[in-house]
Motif scaffolding. Structure first.
Motif, short mmCIF file in Angstrom:
data_model
loop_
_atom_site.label_atom_id
_atom_site.label_comp_id
_atom_site.label_asym_id
_atom_site.label_seq_id
_atom_site.Cartn_x
_atom_site.Cartn_y
_atom_site.Cartn_z
N SER A 98 1.18 -0.98 -0.15
CA SER A 98 0.17 0.13 -0.39
C SER A 98 0.83 1.28 0.08
CB SER A 98 -0.84 -0.09 1.21
OG SER A 98 -1.47 1.35 1.21
N ARG A 127 -2.09 -1.52 -4.35
CA ARG A 127 -2.48 -0.38 -3.69
C ARG A 127 -2.21 0.48 -3.91
NH1 ARG A 127 -5.64 -4.34 0.31
NH2 ARG A 127 -4.68 -6.87 -0.89
N ASP A 129 -3.28 4.56 -2.44
CA ASP A 129 -4.34 5.00 -2.44
C ASP A 129 -4.11 6.41 -0.42
OD1 ASP A 129 -6.81 5.68 -0.91
OD2 ASP A 129 -7.74 3.93 -0.83
N VAL A 133 -4.58 2.76 5.91
CA VAL A 133 -4.98 1.99 6.16
C VAL A 133 -4.84 0.82 6.57
CG1 VAL A 133 -4.92 1.73 3.15
CG2 VAL A 133 -3.04 0.54 4.85
N ILE A 140 -2.35 -6.35 4.38
CA ILE A 140 -0.88 -5.52 3.60
C ILE A 140 -0.38 -6.17 4.22
CG2 ILE A 140 -0.17 -3.35 3.17
CD1 ILE A 140 -2.66 -3.29 1.88
N ALA A 143 2.97 -1.11 4.03
CA ALA A 143 2.39 0.24 4.34
C ALA A 143 3.50 1.43 3.99
CB ALA A 143 1.87 0.07 5.05
#
Length: 295
Positions: A98, A127, A129, A133, A140, A143
């Motif tokens: 992420s 991912r 975003d 998260v 995940i 991150a």
């Protein structure tokens, strides 16, 4: 005890495939076998793990907590089998990463493509975003965050030093002149990302601090949109140094007011709290750290 690998693998495939029948086809067993394994696992766990209706299937809160552990257990077993067969630490399985949108597009899109080309048994799901998260519930593995993370339960791995700097396109500076002091920014068009109510907080020489509310006729909830405006000569942008390093090197943007910048905002990787860090995660962290080190 939750120690039956067939039950755990079946539970994982049910959630991954989205239905019991699809999981049965993938596992090569009958639907009745999949249903019985799930029922037995739920009985062992003493909890309902999956909510089922005639049309939908989803993990319960307890199921989400369990699948995070199941993924790691099965992944470690598969990695161990791979090491025994190949005699090395070849990365194996799915790595879910992420990242903020702008950072990911600039630094990760090409990096993860290179990693899967280099490692045939590695798959990566990226991912992008800008929201924060939940590593466990969203499964995940890594991150990437800019600035000091607030996740108390995660393992923090610092990748690079970083801060936000002021930049503008040569075309903008030709038309409007280059600001010579932080106060001059009040007479320039500034490009804003997200919250207009927050002032720009700048730190300068001799521990000076300058807070001001930029005059912004252009704002967006997308860092990429703000960068495009800056490249188009529409104003001054406050942006992470690592994100504009390529634009500065190519002359598309100019670093202005070099003695002024935001507070430090290092790049961190957050990992779920665990003792074992898979080789796929270590390889990703090493590659990203090396890439950021040369910026």
């Amino acid at each position: 005890m939750l120690d039956d690998l067939n039950e755990l693998r079946t539970f994982q495939r049910i959630l991954a495939c989205g239905s019991l029948s699809a999981a049965a086809r993938e596992l090569g067993v009958g639907l009745a076998v999949v249903s019985k394994r799930l029922m037995t696992l739920e009985r062992r766990a003493g909890q309902r793990l999956i909510n089922r209706t005639t049309r939908t299937l989803s993990a319960t809160h307890e199921g989400l907590a369990l699948i995070a552990h199941v993924d790691r257990i099965l992944e470690e077993l598969e990695a161990a089998e791979s090491r025994m067969m190949l005699g090395g630490e070849e990365p194996f399985g799915m790595l879910r990463v992420s990242s903020p949108i702008s950072f990911g597009r600039i630094h990760l899109v090409s990096l993860v493509a290179e990693l899967v080309e280099r490692h045939p048994q590695l798959d990566i799901e990226l991912r992008l975003d800008d929201r924060i998260v939940d590593l466990t519930h969203e499964r995940i593995d890594v991150a990437v965050r800019i600035g000091q993370p607030r996740d108390s339960s995660a393992i923090m791995h610092k990748l690079a030093d970083n801060r936000r700097i002021l930049v503008a396109a040569p075309a903008y500076l030709e038309r409007h002149g280059e600001p010579r002091s932080a106060q001059d920014l009040e007479h320039h068009g500034c490009l804003r990302f997200n919250d207009l109510s927050q002032p720009w907080h700048l730190e300068g020489p001799r521990n000076e601090v300058f807070d001001f509310q930029p005059r912004s006729r252009l704002q967006a909830n997308s860092g990429d949109a703000v960068r495009d405006w800056a490249l188009g000569g529409h104003g001054i942008m406050l942006k992470s140094r690592v994100d504009v390093a390529g634009d500065l090197a190519a002359g598309r943007l100019v670093h202005i007011l070099r003695e002024w910048h935001s507070a430090d905002a290092p790049i961190y990787a957050l990992l779920p709290s665990r003792r074992f860090t898979p080789s796929k995660t270590r390889i990703f962290l090493d590659a990203l750290g090396a890439r950021l080190a040369v910026l």
